[in-house]
Design a protein around this motif. Sequence first.
Motif, PDB file in Angstrom:
ATOM      1  N   GLU A 152      -9.809   5.432   7.785  1.00  0.00           N
ATOM      2  CA  GLU A 152      -8.858   5.272   8.901  1.00  0.00           C
ATOM      3  C   GLU A 152      -7.588   6.076   8.650  1.00  0.00           C
ATOM      4  OE1 GLU A 152      -8.207   1.055   9.169  1.00  0.00           O
ATOM      5  OE2 GLU A 152     -10.228   0.674   9.938  1.00  0.00           O
ATOM      6  N   TRP A 153      -7.120   6.068   7.416  1.00  0.00           N
ATOM      7  CA  TRP A 153      -5.895   6.772   7.058  1.00  0.00           C
ATOM      8  C   TRP A 153      -6.078   8.290   7.148  1.00  0.00           C
ATOM      9  CZ3 TRP A 153      -4.883   8.606   1.639  1.00  0.00           C
ATOM     10  CH2 TRP A 153      -3.612   9.155   1.507  1.00  0.00           C
ATOM     11  N   ARG A 187     -14.468  -2.397   2.813  1.00  0.00           N
ATOM     12  CA  ARG A 187     -13.158  -2.408   3.482  1.00  0.00           C
ATOM     13  C   ARG A 187     -12.236  -1.346   2.890  1.00  0.00           C
ATOM     14  NH1 ARG A 187     -10.447  -1.378   7.169  1.00  0.00           N
ATOM     15  NH2 ARG A 187      -8.314  -2.066   7.158  1.00  0.00           N
ATOM     16  N   PHE A 188     -12.321  -1.136   1.575  1.00  0.00           N
ATOM     17  CA  PHE A 188     -11.522  -0.112   0.920  1.00  0.00           C
ATOM     18  C   PHE A 188     -11.861   1.262   1.505  1.00  0.00           C
ATOM     19  CE2 PHE A 188     -11.142   2.797  -2.877  1.00  0.00           C
ATOM     20  CZ  PHE A 188      -9.760   2.853  -2.888  1.00  0.00           C
ATOM     21  N   ALA A 189     -13.160   1.538   1.635  1.00  0.00           N
ATOM     22  CA  ALA A 189     -13.594   2.809   2.214  1.00  0.00           C
ATOM     23  C   ALA A 189     -13.130   2.939   3.664  1.00  0.00           C
ATOM     24  CB  ALA A 189     -15.113   2.928   2.136  1.00  0.00           C
ATOM     25  N   GLU A 190     -13.253   1.873   4.443  1.00  0.00           N
ATOM     26  CA  GLU A 190     -12.813   1.907   5.842  1.00  0.00           C
ATOM     27  C   GLU A 190     -11.330   2.217   5.950  1.00  0.00           C
ATOM     28  OE1 GLU A 190     -13.765  -1.802   7.720  1.00  0.00           O
ATOM     29  OE2 GLU A 190     -15.916  -1.549   7.369  1.00  0.00           O
ATOM     30  N   ARG A 191     -10.520   1.581   5.092  1.00  0.00           N
ATOM     31  CA  ARG A 191      -9.069   1.795   5.135  1.00  0.00           C
ATOM     32  C   ARG A 191      -8.721   3.253   4.833  1.00  0.00           C
ATOM     33  NH1 ARG A 191      -5.329   2.012   1.391  1.00  0.00           N
ATOM     34  NH2 ARG A 191      -6.634   1.142  -0.256  1.00  0.00           N
ATOM     35  N   ILE A 192      -9.376   3.825   3.834  1.00  0.00           N
ATOM     36  CA  ILE A 192      -9.095   5.218   3.483  1.00  0.00           C
ATOM     37  C   ILE A 192      -9.557   6.154   4.594  1.00  0.00           C
ATOM     38  CG2 ILE A 192      -9.637   7.052   1.847  1.00  0.00           C
ATOM     39  CD1 ILE A 192      -9.688   4.901  -0.303  1.00  0.00           C
ATOM     40  N   MET A 231       0.846  -1.181   0.000  1.00  0.00           N
ATOM     41  CA  MET A 231       0.000   0.000   0.000  1.00  0.00           C
ATOM     42  C   MET A 231       0.887   1.238   0.000  1.00  0.00           C
ATOM     43  SD  MET A 231      -3.054   1.031   2.597  1.00  0.00           S
ATOM     44  CE  MET A 231      -2.186   1.035   4.124  1.00  0.00           C
ATOM     45  N   ARG A 232       0.637   2.140  -0.927  1.00  0.00           N
ATOM     46  CA  ARG A 232       1.377   3.393  -1.010  1.00  0.00           C
ATOM     47  C   ARG A 232       0.412   4.518  -0.683  1.00  0.00           C
ATOM     48  NH1 ARG A 232       1.450   6.036  -6.096  1.00  0.00           N
ATOM     49  NH2 ARG A 232       2.015   8.145  -5.659  1.00  0.00           N
ATOM     50  N   GLU A 233       0.740   5.260   0.324  1.00  0.00           N
ATOM     51  CA  GLU A 233      -0.077   6.410   0.666  1.00  0.00           C
ATOM     52  C   GLU A 233       0.837   7.618   0.735  1.00  0.00           C
ATOM     53  OE1 GLU A 233      -1.917   4.972   4.233  1.00  0.00           O
ATOM     54  OE2 GLU A 233      -3.484   3.975   3.102  1.00  0.00           O
ATOM     55  N   THR A 234       0.471   8.660   0.039  1.00  0.00           N
ATOM     56  CA  THR A 234       1.344   9.814  -0.113  1.00  0.00           C
ATOM     57  C   THR A 234       0.565  11.090   0.127  1.00  0.00           C
ATOM     58  OG1 THR A 234       2.557   8.635  -1.835  1.00  0.00           O
ATOM     59  CG2 THR A 234       2.870  11.003  -1.738  1.00  0.00           C
ATOM     60  N   LYS A 235       1.211  12.028   0.748  1.00  0.00           N
ATOM     61  CA  LYS A 235       0.670  13.387   0.854  1.00  0.00           C
ATOM     62  C   LYS A 235       1.560  14.234  -0.039  1.00  0.00           C
ATOM     63  CE  LYS A 235       0.325  17.243   4.041  1.00  0.00           C
ATOM     64  NZ  LYS A 235       0.576  17.694   5.404  1.00  0.00           N
ATOM     65  N   LEU A 236       0.988  14.990  -0.951  1.00  0.00           N
ATOM     66  CA  LEU A 236       1.764  15.802  -1.880  1.00  0.00           C
ATOM     67  C   LEU A 236       1.291  17.243  -1.812  1.00  0.00           C
ATOM     68  CD1 LEU A 236       3.730  15.814  -4.451  1.00  0.00           C
ATOM     69  CD2 LEU A 236       1.585  15.930  -5.710  1.00  0.00           C
ATOM     70  N   THR A 237       2.245  18.148  -1.705  1.00  0.00           N
ATOM     71  CA  THR A 237       1.951  19.568  -1.803  1.00  0.00           C
ATOM     72  C   THR A 237       2.724  20.112  -2.985  1.00  0.00           C
ATOM     73  OG1 THR A 237       1.718  19.742   0.597  1.00  0.00           O
ATOM     74  CG2 THR A 237       2.033  21.796  -0.612  1.00  0.00           C
ATOM     75  N   LEU A 238       2.060  20.785  -3.897  1.00  0.00           N
ATOM     76  CA  LEU A 238       2.691  21.394  -5.051  1.00  0.00           C
ATOM     77  C   LEU A 238       2.540  22.898  -4.886  1.00  0.00           C
ATOM     78  CD1 LEU A 238       2.951  20.278  -8.500  1.00  0.00           C
ATOM     79  CD2 LEU A 238       1.600  22.363  -8.305  1.00  0.00           C
ATOM     80  N   THR A 239       3.639  23.631  -5.047  1.00  0.00           N
ATOM     81  CA  THR A 239       3.627  25.076  -4.868  1.00  0.00           C
ATOM     82  C   THR A 239       4.089  25.747  -6.153  1.00  0.00           C
ATOM     83  OG1 THR A 239       4.164  24.789  -2.541  1.00  0.00           O
ATOM     84  CG2 THR A 239       4.508  26.978  -3.464  1.00  0.00           C
ATOM     85  N   LEU A 240       3.338  26.729  -6.622  1.00  0.00           N
ATOM     86  CA  LEU A 240       3.695  27.509  -7.796  1.00  0.00           C
ATOM     87  C   LEU A 240       4.256  28.837  -7.293  1.00  0.00           C
ATOM     88  CD1 LEU A 240       3.515  27.843 -10.882  1.00  0.00           C
ATOM     89  CD2 LEU A 240       1.218  28.740 -10.552  1.00  0.00           C
ATOM     90  N   VAL A 241       5.493  29.135  -7.701  1.00  0.00           N
ATOM     91  CA  VAL A 241       6.175  30.336  -7.225  1.00  0.00           C
ATOM     92  C   VAL A 241       6.276  31.328  -8.366  1.00  0.00           C
ATOM     93  CG1 VAL A 241       8.309  31.250  -6.229  1.00  0.00           C
ATOM     94  CG2 VAL A 241       7.488  28.981  -5.568  1.00  0.00           C
ATOM     95  N   ALA A 250     -10.116  16.548   2.529  1.00  0.00           N
ATOM     96  CA  ALA A 250      -9.925  15.203   1.971  1.00  0.00           C
ATOM     97  C   ALA A 250     -10.777  14.184   2.714  1.00  0.00           C
ATOM     98  CB  ALA A 250      -8.453  14.805   2.014  1.00  0.00           C
ATOM     99  N   LEU A 251     -10.790  14.253   4.030  1.00  0.00           N
ATOM    100  CA  LEU A 251     -11.604  13.334   4.832  1.00  0.00           C
ATOM    101  C   LEU A 251     -13.087  13.545   4.534  1.00  0.00           C
ATOM    102  CD1 LEU A 251     -11.977  11.188   7.026  1.00  0.00           C
ATOM    103  CD2 LEU A 251     -11.929  13.046   8.704  1.00  0.00           C
ATOM    104  N   SER A 252     -13.505  14.782   4.444  1.00  0.00           N
ATOM    105  CA  SER A 252     -14.900  15.101   4.167  1.00  0.00           C
ATOM    106  C   SER A 252     -15.334  14.545   2.810  1.00  0.00           C
ATOM    107  CB  SER A 252     -15.090  16.619   4.206  1.00  0.00           C
ATOM    108  OG  SER A 252     -16.374  16.976   3.787  1.00  0.00           O
TER     109      SER A 252
END
Length: 170
Positions: free
Chosen positions: A50-51, A43-48, A1-11, A59-61
């Motif tokens: 929980e994460w 179960r897929f929904a529960e896992r997400i 399982m790969r779970e990533t948080k990504l922030t992209l910033t435009l300067v 994102a949670l909402s």
Amino acid sequence: MRETKLTLTLVGGGEHDSSGGDEVIGEALAYVTYFNVDDGNERFAERILEWLTPVGGEALSIVDEAFDSHDFVEDLEVAHPDGLELPEQLIILDSIVVDEAYRGQGLGAEILSTLIDSLDGSGGKSLVLLRAESHRMEAPLRRQGFLHYANGIYWHLTGPARQNRFTPSI
């Protein structure tokens, strides 16, 4: 399982910044996980959930709303009646913000496109979920291939990477 948080910033070049330095003119925050329904949709929904529960925020909402009263995978199949190859990953867009001085130039769409392409790789298949708070966002989202799913939530099944004018630095 790969779970990533990504922030992209435009300067930007500092045109509106009196200090003479670069200024942040746009940002996006997204969460990514493998799309895995082998254990079933519930179960897929529960896992997400929980994460994302400790993270909270939009994102949670979005996930809570999308999975709460809908059979998400079945809805995907109905939306693609010619057959559906399930995506490899789920991208949940928490936020896109463009500095007020730069709005109306299509930068939000460019940031969204860059973010998706950088997470998709070359030609990956992802399902992107986001919420549009304003009806003004519907037309730009539709131009990028998003469809309304439920209660202001939009989804888009990606294909090959799109061209854009920004190079992501992730």
